[in-house]
Design a protein around this motif. Structure first.
Motif, PDB file in Angstrom:
ATOM      1  N   THR A   7       0.863  -1.196   0.000  1.00  0.00           N
ATOM      2  CA  THR A   7       0.000   0.000   0.000  1.00  0.00           C
ATOM      3  C   THR A   7       0.895   1.242   0.000  1.00  0.00           C
ATOM      4  OG1 THR A   7      -1.670   1.240   1.220  1.00  0.00           O
ATOM      5  CG2 THR A   7      -0.083   0.014   2.527  1.00  0.00           C
ATOM      6  N   VAL A   8       0.287   2.391  -0.161  1.00  0.00           N
ATOM      7  CA  VAL A   8       1.088   3.622  -0.288  1.00  0.00           C
ATOM      8  C   VAL A   8       1.414   4.156   1.120  1.00  0.00           C
ATOM      9  CG1 VAL A   8      -0.981   5.125  -0.350  1.00  0.00           C
ATOM     10  CG2 VAL A   8       1.151   5.890  -1.387  1.00  0.00           C
TER      11      VAL A   8
ATOM     12  N   ASN B 206       3.532   7.615   3.139  1.00  0.00           N
ATOM     13  CA  ASN B 206       4.306   8.843   2.819  1.00  0.00           C
ATOM     14  C   ASN B 206       5.271   9.089   3.965  1.00  0.00           C
ATOM     15  OD1 ASN B 206       2.487  10.085   4.758  1.00  0.00           O
ATOM     16  ND2 ASN B 206       3.339  12.015   3.982  1.00  0.00           N
TER      17      ASN B 206
ATOM     18  N   HIS C  73       7.153  11.315   6.255  1.00  0.00           N
ATOM     19  CA  HIS C  73       7.046  12.717   6.693  1.00  0.00           C
ATOM     20  C   HIS C  73       7.963  12.883   7.909  1.00  0.00           C
ATOM     21  CE1 HIS C  73       4.105  16.339   7.229  1.00  0.00           C
ATOM     22  NE2 HIS C  73       5.391  16.700   7.313  1.00  0.00           N
TER      23      HIS C  73
ATOM     24  N   ASN D 247       8.564  15.427   3.022  1.00  0.00           N
ATOM     25  CA  ASN D 247       7.217  14.836   3.107  1.00  0.00           C
ATOM     26  C   ASN D 247       6.905  14.305   1.721  1.00  0.00           C
ATOM     27  OD1 ASN D 247       4.554  14.289   3.167  1.00  0.00           O
ATOM     28  ND2 ASN D 247       3.874  16.384   3.617  1.00  0.00           N
ATOM     29  N   VAL D 248       7.409  13.126   1.423  1.00  0.00           N
ATOM     30  CA  VAL D 248       7.285  12.561   0.068  1.00  0.00           C
ATOM     31  C   VAL D 248       6.462  11.281   0.153  1.00  0.00           C
ATOM     32  CG1 VAL D 248       8.553  11.809  -1.956  1.00  0.00           C
ATOM     33  CG2 VAL D 248       9.606  13.432  -0.363  1.00  0.00           C
ATOM     34  N   SER D 249       5.602  11.087  -0.842  1.00  0.00           N
ATOM     35  CA  SER D 249       4.747   9.871  -0.802  1.00  0.00           C
ATOM     36  C   SER D 249       5.504   8.742  -1.498  1.00  0.00           C
ATOM     37  CB  SER D 249       3.456  10.156  -1.563  1.00  0.00           C
ATOM     38  OG  SER D 249       3.805  10.238  -2.935  1.00  0.00           O
ATOM     39  N   GLN D 250       5.199   7.512  -1.112  1.00  0.00           N
ATOM     40  CA  GLN D 250       5.901   6.319  -1.655  1.00  0.00           C
ATOM     41  C   GLN D 250       4.841   5.267  -1.973  1.00  0.00           C
ATOM     42  OE1 GLN D 250       8.703   4.760   1.181  1.00  0.00           O
ATOM     43  NE2 GLN D 250      10.371   4.725  -0.311  1.00  0.00           N
ATOM     44  N   PRO D 251       4.333   5.293  -3.191  1.00  0.00           N
ATOM     45  CA  PRO D 251       3.327   4.270  -3.520  1.00  0.00           C
ATOM     46  C   PRO D 251       3.946   2.865  -3.439  1.00  0.00           C
ATOM     47  CG  PRO D 251       3.488   5.952  -5.244  1.00  0.00           C
ATOM     48  CD  PRO D 251       4.634   6.149  -4.315  1.00  0.00           C
TER      49      PRO D 251
ATOM     50  N   ASP E 104       1.515   9.952   7.073  1.00  0.00           N
ATOM     51  CA  ASP E 104       0.217  10.623   7.278  1.00  0.00           C
ATOM     52  C   ASP E 104      -0.948   9.746   6.852  1.00  0.00           C
ATOM     53  OD1 ASP E 104       2.166  13.288   6.430  1.00  0.00           O
ATOM     54  OD2 ASP E 104       0.964  13.243   8.277  1.00  0.00           O
ATOM     55  N   MET E 105      -0.627   8.725   5.989  1.00  0.00           N
ATOM     56  CA  MET E 105      -1.742   7.860   5.576  1.00  0.00           C
ATOM     57  C   MET E 105      -2.148   6.976   6.752  1.00  0.00           C
ATOM     58  SD  MET E 105      -1.945   8.517   2.296  1.00  0.00           S
ATOM     59  CE  MET E 105      -0.985   9.122   0.936  1.00  0.00           C
TER      60      MET E 105
END
Lengths: 369, 210, 283, 276, 574
Positions: free
Chosen positions: D166-167, D169, D171, D181-185, D207-208
């Motif tokens: 799952t994705v 992020n 932070h 604060n980068v998202s990582q799918p 944050d997810m």
């Protein structure tokens, strides 16, 4: 009758002239009284971080003759030299960085314009708690936290142009106005705001990065909008799983199909409502919570054109739960997402009939409330 | 309405010694002073109107729980000011009696006592302020203090001006400019001093009595 | 830092394009006249809006008649009674009883026609409409608390539960959604300086004074989007303090209110007390 | 319009003649930008920072001979671990089918406290250290960070991997370093985060999934470690000298510092007390 | 300082021209001071109009010079300063000195047969207090954060440090206080002079109406200027010393604080008498000029005087119509509405007396007469539109829109200004011993009359269309964008009006030094001031005159066919 203190009498005679008041104890609400003796002059200039070399390359093209590239500068790595002397290169702790000199006069001009135009919400010392900024959610920006939400840069700090565009565009749906002051005044205010960052942080820190607004790549979906929207919907609910914070605009079943989850998986309760998220923006020392927008309901702060949405999604919103998606998903998908969100806004925002039909349909058929 | 029909011009030479005041001049001066007092009554009337309007915004008057200027000192100040007015008035009247230079001596004595009493009032007033400031209540700490300090400062400014006029009248009389035959300035100064006294009376009643 | 502005004046007026400006003004202004234009305030959209129009045009007719009379009495002597050799003015001090009676009659007539008639209508308007604040208990009344600040409007509606200060209160900035055909009652106050809530199409205007609560009301009778303006000088961006007033049909409005309340309660952060501004409703 | 509204030609030209200097003062030649008006460039000190000019010798692992070990314990009744509700993301629930407890406070039966970051807070000024090449790896497995607390040197990269379907992020919440604060799918490549200023226990959150927490301790020398499940730790070999050693826990904060003097080849043991 | 004693002829330059105590010199000082400030205020008005018609476009000609930092563009703060200083300058530094200062000082002693004002030194102090006020006001333009930006009314809490942090606002309050002090000194001087120094035979009912107007203005001055004096003192206390007279405690934070509405009451208790202070001298001048040039006695002298007195008395009771939307109680609002309606009655009576004076007169359409008739037209328009503002029903919509701006400009700016121009054209020969050119005068009248009426009538239209006042740029709000054409039309006519004033400036300057020398009585008028030589000697009257008849004994059949006027000092034959 209290004992007569002769010393009191002597001083009393001195008090006959108009006494300027002694400062009373700081009561709980700093705005209970009118502000007094507000300082309007900044005595000494400041060196503030400037963006990187590529930004200077653009500026060199924009203002021919001012910037010359000197290969020997920056210990051999090459750097730009500003003939006006405003920007200069320096090395601290082994880190070469560009600095911008804000003179005392310019900071004073900036301070005076700041006090006149901005201090009512952002506070007389830029702490984000002005008299008109009380009870406001989202809170007015504090310039001592060096975090800006909508400047569309991937780096920590925005460049002057990015900040200028935010101020000139204003943030729709919030008291932040689209200020139509002249650029000279706005740039002076921006220099003053930058000089507010505390020691060794923000624009005074050699390690922070000052970036320019994200460059808007070419939109691959210009003539195939419908497919972009379908693709966007897939990414929104699939790879990027935006529905964890933003509302999911699908029924439970559709979500399961998109995410290829096994039968009977259930998703977060209130899927069609946004989830309240933490943020780093403080009021009186307490971090406040921020509501991710429901694109069919709330007003977009940073513009609703496809390019604006692309930039906002790509850069993320600093200090909040919205991460930076540039690099995480491909530009093509980012554009698709932008089209999908724009479509949501265009078709349902401020159209109560269409919206209640669409959202009502999701809620009735989908089992989640 | 000046009644004399044709008036011969005085010679064009400069007139050095101020001619003695006629009855008409005194009436003119007094009329001017009355108009000034009338106008300043409107000024202090406005201040007092604001005082009354703002008083209602404070639930309990005088507000409980905070340091208040002490009433006895204010009472003493009122008496001192009243006495000073009496002496000043008797001094001014002593000039108008049709007596020789003997009268002038008693004028100075009465006038100086009035002035010293006025100075005493000023000291007591300053003491009232100082008590409040010592207790940490300055004009920024609330509406009651704003009213008290604000109005008493404005009144104190007029007390200073009044004292200055009294001194000016005394010095003038010493230099021979003011005397039984030129006493409009002295009576005007007295009139102004009484006006300042009456304004203080209203302040005293407003803050300390009702 | 007053006079010592480092940017010395650019002596711009020496350059030619400045001298050309007055000419440019004439051309641009005539072109500007051709744009889309509006002359009156537009159709009233509130139930007592017609009253202003009627009273305004009544006064205008009366005033025009009186003014026409004045102009005639001004032009005739200018033309007829000019000084010419041998022509003498009529000697009349206007002290006679007849003259005094004539003046009295004229002034009484003008007072009655111009003032008394308008006064009666205005009194009726005030009592029936402008100052007849609808009762707060009546569920039909849609109550809104308005907190004005330097250059923005914050509106707070009681939400579905009808109580202020509860999680479901609907908070909006620079935008107010009200139901059609239901009286909207305002509690108006301000955080910092004096503002004035001006709803031109609704013909309503009321000042918002800091430290005090003012009451005002209107009942929208036309659905659509109207404008909110500020009418009391409140600083530099007094001209940018405008907002949108949306009037929705009753059915749509209920849906909107339910949705807004639900969203508000999800966005409610219980321990962020500083963000909860509300005061109990003032009658 | 605050200045020179009526700057009439006469007054303004007279005053500007004797007024302030030109646009921006020229910076001093070479090195840091400064300005003729005397203010030195913002040479922020930075805690690790450049070693003093005289005498620091480059550090090599072999020089270290003394060993310092010990244990961190928790006094008082440890809070019972709390079950984490992961229902917001079904994939996390699927991976932790038997449920996961909150890992912030792990106390074993004997009171040993795990995940305490122990490091030498001063005494290493005589040496210059070069950051190791290979990055410190922080993995996101089963919607949780492993390891939960990790240490690294300034200049070393923190590599965050996402081996979940799952994705997430990443932070980071530093006070003195650059935040990211980068998202990582799912399945995307690892992220290298660079933090080059000493800061102990920088929080890393997703944050997810709000329950995902990790802490990173950044120091400018290699003498740091994290306590094991029983609270025990051994610091890497130290040269002789006197040091102060501090320990910090994610929830219970800093324990009282311990100052020791140690000779070559010696071994000493210290202990840290934590309480609520 | 007795009136019979003639203070000695001044010898030194300073005493003769700068610190003179001769009412005639002081009148000229006031006139020049007032005209210069009217010019400055007028230029500010044109800059305002330029910004409204072309938002964001640099101001032509002087923009680059005045606003170098923004390249000639007026920014919102400058705009607020411009309309605030425009209001303050035109009222306090333009009209008050030019009309009450100049006209009053010149006409009162000469028209009642006195040698000088009763307190000449106080008279000189009055001018220098006004000058000091002007200096403080001018200096406040240079202060950091600029001059005052809160409207000439200066409502708190915007005028307290909550809304205006700079020193400009404090300096504005001090300037207004000083000008107020000057008006009080002047007022005391005028009242005592009129009461005590009228020459024998000059009964109350034989005084020219100009003197009546100035006398009643001085009464209002003396009584109501102190009210704003105190309001300014409190404002300065709030701003400088941190008291909280006007700074309220907010609803949410509790605690005790002042009341900003108190300032509004105080300001308008002074405010409305102030507008009557400005109009009464103009009324007096117009009554006289109409009678002088219609060669006909002023119709109903006593009723005119009665009307003016009633207006003076009622002026204090009607101030509430400025505050209909601030939330007055119903009873207060309605009583103020009724009182404002009642005060329009004496104004109508005076108005009809003017028209009656003209009726069957023998009009000499000289420039003063044109200006006087211009006042009738303009005051007619202004006065009648007052009914909209007095009626709460219409005022709720029209308050703080351009309708109100049009109304008070027509009554205050147009009527008082035209009255002043008429007075200047009329008394110029006696003041400077030279004639102003009639041709240029008429040109000035017609070229400024039509644009003036046009400017303020378009404002009625934009006000009715809902355009709020004191907006920096009307194109930003959606509702106001279609009204921009009204803005442009107003600006064009305002520029025409502005340009027309240069004719007056040229005429005034030319005639002052190079005009035709004026005979002793160019207009064949009988009031006492025309019985003395031009230029007027230092002591005015060799012998104090004795008045034997009223000021308006024109075309009295008793006078026989050849002459239609008689000096007041001559006996009516038969």
């Amino acid at each position: 009758m209290r004992g007569i203190s002769w010393q009191g009498l002597a001083v009393a005679f001195g008090a006959l002239g108009l006494l300027t008041s002694l400062q009373t104890s700081e009561d709980e609400n700093p705005h209970a009284r009118a502000p007094r003796d507000v300082s309007l002059v900044v005595t000494e200039g400041a060196w503030l971080r400037a963006p990187g070399a590529d930004w200077f390359a653009q500026r060199a093209k924009a203002e021919p003759g001012r910037f010359t590239h000197d290969a020997t500068a920056a210990g051999g790595a090459g750097g730009w030299v500003d003939s006006h002397g405003e920007y200069s290169l320096s090395e601290i702790e082994g880190e070469w960085a560009y600095w911008q000199w804000a003179s005392a006069e310019r900071l004073t001009d900036g301070r005076q314009d700041f006090v006149q135009f901005c201090s009512s919400c952002h506070g007389l010392n830029g702490d984000g708690y002005g008299r008109s900024g009380q009870h406001l959610r989202p809170t007015p920006r504090s310039f001592q936290q060096n975090k800006f939400k909508f400047t569309k840069v991937t780096a920590d700090l925005p460049s002057d142009e990015a900040l200028l565009s935010v101020i000139k565009r204003g943030l729709a749906g919030t008291p932040m106005l689209p200020w139509d002051l002249s650029d000279v005044q706005l740039l002076d205010i921006i220099q003053y705001i930058k000089s507010l960052s505390p020691e060794e942080s923000g624009w005074r820190d050699v390690y922070s990065q000052v970036g320019d607004a994200i460059e808007v790549t070419e939109d691959p979906w210009t003539d195939t909008k419908e497919r972009a929207i379908v693709r966007g919907r897939e990414i929104y609910h699939g790879a990027a799983s935006c529905h964890l914070c933003h509302p999911g605009y699908v029924t439970n079943e559709e979500l399961r199909v998109i995410r290829k989850d096994p039968e009977g998986t259930t998703y977060r309760e209130n899927l069609t409502y946004p989830a309240l998220k933490d943020s780093e923006y403080e009021v009186l020392g307490r971090a406040t919570k921020v509501m991710p927008p429901d694109f069919t309901w709330h007003q977009m702060r940073a513009g609703t054109t496809t390019a604006d949405l692309f930039q906002t999604i790509a850069s993320g919103i600093k200090g909040t739960a919205m991460p930076q998606w540039k690099g995480a998903i491909s530009d093509e998908d980012l554009w698709a997402l932008a089209h999908y969100v724009e479509n949501l806004i265009v078709s349902y925002k401020d159209q109560p009939a269409a919206r209640s039909a669409f959202m009502g349909g999701l809620r009735v058929s989908g089992d989640n409330k | 309405m000046n009644t004399t029909g044709v008036i011969e011009l005085h010679g064009d030479g400069p007139v050095n010694q101020a001619p003695p005041e006629t009855g008409r001049d005194r009436v003119n001066a007094t009329l001017g002073m009355i108009l000034f007092i009338g106008s300043w009554t409107m000024a202090f009337g406005t201040l007092f109107l604001s005082f009354l309007v703002l008083r209602d915004k404070i639930a309990v008057w005088p507000p409980a729980g905070i340091a208040l200027p002490s009433a006895p000192i204010a009472g003493l100040a009122t008496l001192v000011l009243a006495a000073s007015s009496v002496f000043v008035e008797r001094g001014s009247r002593s000039l108008s009696l049709d007596a020789g230079s003997g009268r002038k001596a008693s004028f100075s004595a009465l006038w100086i006592t009035g002035m010293l009493l006025g100075l005493g009032f000023a000291l007591l007033q300053a003491w009232l302020w100082y008590d409040l400031i010592l207790a940490g209540r300055t004009q920024t700490s609330g509406l009651y203090e704003s009213l008290f300090f604000g109005l008493t400062w404005v009144h104190a400014a007029h007390v200073v001006v009044g004292l200055f006029l009294l001194v000016w009248a005394l010095v003038g009389s010493k230099l021979g400019r003011y005397g039984p035959e030129r006493r409009s300035f002295v009576s005007n100064a007295a009139l102004f001093w009484h006006f300042v006294g009456i304004v203080w009376l209203f302040l005293f009643l407003g803050f300390f009595v009702f | 830092m007053s006079m010592l502005s480092t940017s010395t004046p650019s002596f711009a007026f020496l350059r030619s394009r400045w001298l050309g400006c007055p000419l440019a003004l004439m051309l641009t202004s005539t072109w500007a006249l051709a744009q889309d234009k509006r002359w009156g305030p537009g159709e009233p959209a509130s139930d007592y809006g017609y009253r202003f129009g009627e009273l305004f045009w009544l006064i205008t007719t009366l005033v025009s008649v009186a003014f026409a009379l004045v102009v005639v009495l001004l032009i005739v002597p200018m033309l007829r009674d000019r000084a010419r050799p041998g022509h003498r003015a009529s000697f009349d001090h206007g002290k006679s009883l007849h003259d005094k009676r004539l003046t009295a009659v004229i002034s009484i007539i003008t007072f009655i026609v111009l003032d008394a008639w308008v006064l009666v209508i205005a009194m009726k308007d005030l009592r029936e409409a402008y100052w007849a604040i609808p009762a707060a208990k009546d569920p039909q009344t849609y109550k809104v608390e308005v907190l004005a600040q330097q250059w923005a409007w914050s509106f707070r509606a009681a939400g579905v539960d009808g109580e202020f200060g509860t999680p479901d209160d609907i908070l909006t900035t620079n935008e107010l959604v009200v139901p059609k055909d239901r009286p909207v009652s305002f509690n108006l106050t301000s955080k910092d300086v004096i503002h004035s809530l001006f709803l031109p199409e609704m013909r309503m205007k009321k000042d918002l004074n800091p430290g005090a609560i003012n009451l005002a009301w209107f009942k929208p009778v036309v659905e659509g989007e109207f404008s909110i303006l500020c009418a009391e000088l409140c600083g530099f961006a007094h001209y940018q303090m405008f907002g949108k007033l949306r009037v929705l049909e009753q059915g749509q409005f209920n849906e909107w209110e339910a949705e807004a309340s639900q969203l508000a309660s999800t966005a409610f952060d219980a321990d962020d007390t500083e963000g909860h501004w509300a005061w109990d409703w003032q009658e | 319009m605050r200045t020179s509204f009526f700057a009439l030609v006469l007054s303004s030209s007279v005053l500007t003649a004797c007024g302030g200097g030109g646009e921006a003062p020229a910076p001093p030649p070479g090195g840091g930008p400064g300005s003729s008006s005397g203010t030195q460039a913002p040479a922020n000190s930075g805690s690790g920072g450049a070693a003093q000019a005289a005498g620091p010798t480059a550090w090599s692992d072999s020089a270290g001979t003394a060993t310092v070990s010990g244990s961190a314990s928790f006094k008082g009744e440890a809070p019972a671990p709390v079950q984490i509700a992961m229902d917001s993301d079904p994939k996390c629930v699927e991976m932790n089918s038997d449920g996961v407890t909150d890992g912030s406070v792990l106390v074993d039966a004997a009171g040993g406290l795990q995940n305490v970051f122990v490091y030498v807070s001063n005494g290493t000024d005589a040496w210059t250290f070069t950051a190791p090449e290979e990055p410190v790896v922080l993995d996101q497995v089963g919607c949780n960070y492993t390891p939960r607390v990790v240490g690294m040197m300034t200049g070393q990269a923190l590599r965050v991997k996402n081996s979940d379907p799952t994705v997430h992020n990443v932070h980071t919440y530093p006070r003195k370093n650059r935040a990211s604060n980068v998202s990582q799918p799912a399945g995307s490549k690892a992220l290298d985060i660079e933090m080059n200023r000493g800061e102990v226990l920088v929080a890393v959150k997703c944050d997810m999934h709000s329950w995902m927490q990790a802490r990173v301790g950044i120091v400018d020398h290699p003498f740091f470690t994290v306590t094991a499940a029983d609270g025990s730790f051994t610091l890497p070999k130290l040269p002789a000298g006197d040091y102060t050693i501090s320990a910090e826990h994610e929830v219970f904060g800093k324990a009282s510092k311990q100052t020791i003097t140690i000779g070559d080849g010696e071994a000493q043991s210290i202990s840290f007390e934590f309480s609520k | 300082m007795s009136s019979d004693h003639i203070h000695p002829e001044p010898t030194t330059f300073l005493r003769k021209h700068v610190f003179s105590i001769d009412h005639k010199v002081i009148a000229k000082q006031f006139l020049w001071f007032g005209l210069i400030w009217l010019g400055i205020g007028g230029i500010m008005a044109m800059m305002l109009r330029w910004q409204l018609a072309n938002p964001g476009v640099p101001v032509p000609l002087i923009g680059g010079l005045l606003f170098p930092r923004t390249g000639g563009v007026i920014d919102p703060a400058t705009y607020n300063t411009l309309f605030t200083m425009h209001g303050t300058i035109m009222i306090f530094l333009g009209l008050t000195p030019a009309m009450i200062g100049a006209l009053g000082n010149w006409c009162i002693p000469l028209m009642i047969g006195a040698r000088d004002m009763i307190f000449p030194t106080l008279n000189m102090l009055s001018f220098w207090a006004m000058f000091l006020g002007g200096a403080v006001g001018f200096y406040s333009l240079f202060v950091p954060l600029g001059a005052t930006e809160v409207g000439w009314t200066g409502y708190p809490t915007l005028s307290t440090t909550v809304g205006a942090v700079g020193q400009g606002e404090t300096l504005w309050a001090i300037a207004v206080f000083l000008i107020g002090a000057s008006s009080i000194m002047g007022g005391i001087n005028y009242i005592t002079t009129v009461i005590r120094l009228r020459c024998p035979g000059m009964t109350w009912m034989r005084m020219p109406l100009t003197v009546w107007g100035l006398f009643l203005t001085s009464i209002l001055n003396v009584l109501f200027i102190p009210v704003i004096g105190s309001a300014m003192i409190i404002l300065v206390l709030d701003r400088v010393f941190g008291t909280s007279f006007y700074v309220p405690a907010s609803i949410m934070s509790g605690g005790t604080g002042g009341d900003p509405i108190l300032y509004q009451h105080l300001f308008w208790i002074f405010g409305h008498p102030e507008v009557y202070i400005l109009i009464l001298p103009a009324w007096g001048v117009v009554c006289d000029l109409l009678s002088f040039f219609a060669r006909k006695p002023a119709f109903g002298y006593r009723t005119s005087v009665g009307a003016m007195v009633v207006v003076t008395v009622l002026s204090a009771l009607v101030y509430g119509h400025h505050m209909f939307t601030t939330g007055l109680s119903a009873m207060l609002g309605e009583s103020f509405m009724l009182l404002t309606m009642i005060i329009s009655v004496p104004a109508e009576i005076l108005f009809f007396n003017w028209l009656h004076t003209l009726w069957k007169g023998s009009l000499r359409l000289t420039t003063p007469m044109l200006f006087a008739m211009g006042v009738i037209f303009v005051f007619g328009l202004g006065g009648l539109t007052g009914i909209y503002c007095a009626t709460i029903g219409t005022d709720i919509f029209l308050h703080d829109t351009y309708f109100i701006v049009g109304h008070f400009h027509l009554t205050m700016a147009a009527s008082a200004l035209f009255g002043t121009f008429g007075a200047i054209y009329f008394w110029f020969p006696k003041m400077f011993g030279r004639m102003m050119s009639e041709r240029l005068g008429k040109l000035h009248f017609w070229l400024s009359f039509f644009p003036l009426v046009l400017v303020f009538c378009i404002m009625f239209i934009s006000g009715y269309a809902g355009m709020p006042r004191r907006y920096y740029d009307h194109t930003s709000a959606e509702y106001l964008r279609p009204l921009q054409h009204l803005n442009v039309a107003t600006t064009v006519s305002a520029f025409l009006l502005g340009v027309a004033q240069f004719i007056f400036v040229f005429n005034f300057i030319k005639s002052r030094w190079w005009g035709k020398t004026a005979p002793q009585n160019p207009w064949d008028v009988g009031t006492v001031d025309w019985t003395i030589a031009t230029p007027v000697p230092h002591y005015n009257f060799k012998t104090i005159p004795v008045v034997r008849c009223g000021p308006h004994e024109f075309s009295n059949p008793v006078l026989g066919p050849d002459t239609d006027w008689i000096y007041q000092t001559e006996e009516l034959p038969g």
